[in-house]
Design an enzyme around this catalytic site. Structure first.
Site, PDB file in Angstrom:
ATOM      1  N   HIS A  68       0.826  -1.202   0.000  1.00  0.00           N
ATOM      2  CA  HIS A  68       0.000   0.000   0.000  1.00  0.00           C
ATOM      3  C   HIS A  68       0.864   1.258   0.000  1.00  0.00           C
ATOM      4  O   HIS A  68       2.025   1.239   0.413  1.00  0.00           O
ATOM      5  CB  HIS A  68      -0.938   0.002   1.201  1.00  0.00           C
ATOM      6  CG  HIS A  68      -2.004  -1.050   1.104  1.00  0.00           C
ATOM      7  ND1 HIS A  68      -3.062  -1.101   1.968  1.00  0.00           N
ATOM      8  CD2 HIS A  68      -2.186  -2.086   0.240  1.00  0.00           C
ATOM      9  CE1 HIS A  68      -3.852  -2.110   1.656  1.00  0.00           C
ATOM     10  NE2 HIS A  68      -3.334  -2.731   0.599  1.00  0.00           N
ATOM     11  N   GLU A  70       0.830   3.935   1.839  1.00  0.00           N
ATOM     12  CA  GLU A  70       1.309   4.333   3.161  1.00  0.00           C
ATOM     13  C   GLU A  70       2.503   3.479   3.579  1.00  0.00           C
ATOM     14  O   GLU A  70       3.482   3.976   4.142  1.00  0.00           O
ATOM     15  CB  GLU A  70       0.205   4.189   4.216  1.00  0.00           C
ATOM     16  CG  GLU A  70      -1.075   4.944   3.904  1.00  0.00           C
ATOM     17  CD  GLU A  70      -2.104   4.090   3.167  1.00  0.00           C
ATOM     18  OE1 GLU A  70      -1.761   3.439   2.160  1.00  0.00           O
ATOM     19  OE2 GLU A  70      -3.270   4.086   3.605  1.00  0.00           O
ATOM     20  N   CYS A  93      -6.616   1.690   5.335  1.00  0.00           N
ATOM     21  CA  CYS A  93      -7.251   0.450   5.776  1.00  0.00           C
ATOM     22  C   CYS A  93      -6.729   0.103   7.176  1.00  0.00           C
ATOM     23  O   CYS A  93      -5.733   0.673   7.627  1.00  0.00           O
ATOM     24  CB  CYS A  93      -6.929  -0.675   4.791  1.00  0.00           C
ATOM     25  SG  CYS A  93      -5.197  -1.195   4.799  1.00  0.00           S
ATOM     26  N   CYS A  96      -2.950  -0.732   7.305  1.00  0.00           N
ATOM     27  CA  CYS A  96      -2.062   0.439   7.265  1.00  0.00           C
ATOM     28  C   CYS A  96      -2.231   1.298   8.514  1.00  0.00           C
ATOM     29  O   CYS A  96      -1.257   1.842   9.034  1.00  0.00           O
ATOM     30  CB  CYS A  96      -2.322   1.265   6.013  1.00  0.00           C
ATOM     31  SG  CYS A  96      -1.726   0.450   4.519  1.00  0.00           S
TER      32      CYS A  96
END
Length: 174
Positions: A68, A70, A93, A96
């Site tokens: 992801h 992040e 999410c 993360c």
């Protein structure tokens, strides 16, 4: 941080999201300390892992192979992120969110999710926000109408080869 800087960094995150090869979800993230950029990230496969179309178009493969935005920004930061701010094009999410909390990120700023996005991820986002509340992480969401990539105020010096390259990359040639 002011709304001006928040929307600038969200605009930059939106610009960076376009670097993702994911055909359905392009996400960008910017980590800052004050108004200083610490790291950038976008969602994609790990370095050296082939991002072939059949993998990108297969939901299960893509979900298992994707790092992801992040996460990529945290990995590339290579420093303590305590108290930093993360600007991201989508609400993080729970996976993360837990990593951002563990890194002691102080603030998370994102673009408000669309109704379509909420229809698929609302329960996950509630869990992320519950974790932020428990951990004392500040969050802020901005409506999409307040985000403008041009508000990132990317400027190009007027002369020289480097200026010409940047103008071409940014689509500012006359």
């Amino acid at each position: 941080m002011s709304t001006k800087w928040d929307t600038r960094f969200l605009g930059l995150a939106a610009h960076i999201s376009g670097w993702s090869k994911d055909p359905s979800s392009q996400v960008g993230a910017v980590i800052t300390e004050g108004n200083r950029i610490i790291s950038l990230g976008y969602n994609g496969f790990a370095a050296g892992v082939e991002d072939r179309q059949e993998r990108l178009n297969d939901r299960n493969s893509k979900l298992n192979l994707t790092i992801h935005a992040e996460e990529n920004a945290m990995i590339f930061a290579k420093r303590d992120l305590r108290g930093c701010t993360v600007y991201v094009t989508h609400p993080p999410c729970p996976r993360c969110a837990s990593k951002l909390i563990q890194e002691e990120i102080g603030r998370i700023v994102h673009i408000e999710p669309s109704e379509d996005f909420l229809s698929r991820w609302e329960e996950d986002l509630k869990l992320s926000h519950e974790m932020y509340r428990e951990a004392g992480v500040e969050t802020k969401a901005y409506g999409i109408e307040s985000i403008d990539v041009s508000n990132a105020r990317i400027t190009v010096s007027p002369g020289g080869f480097f200026g010409a390259v940047l103008r071409r990359l940014l689509g500012k040639e006359g």
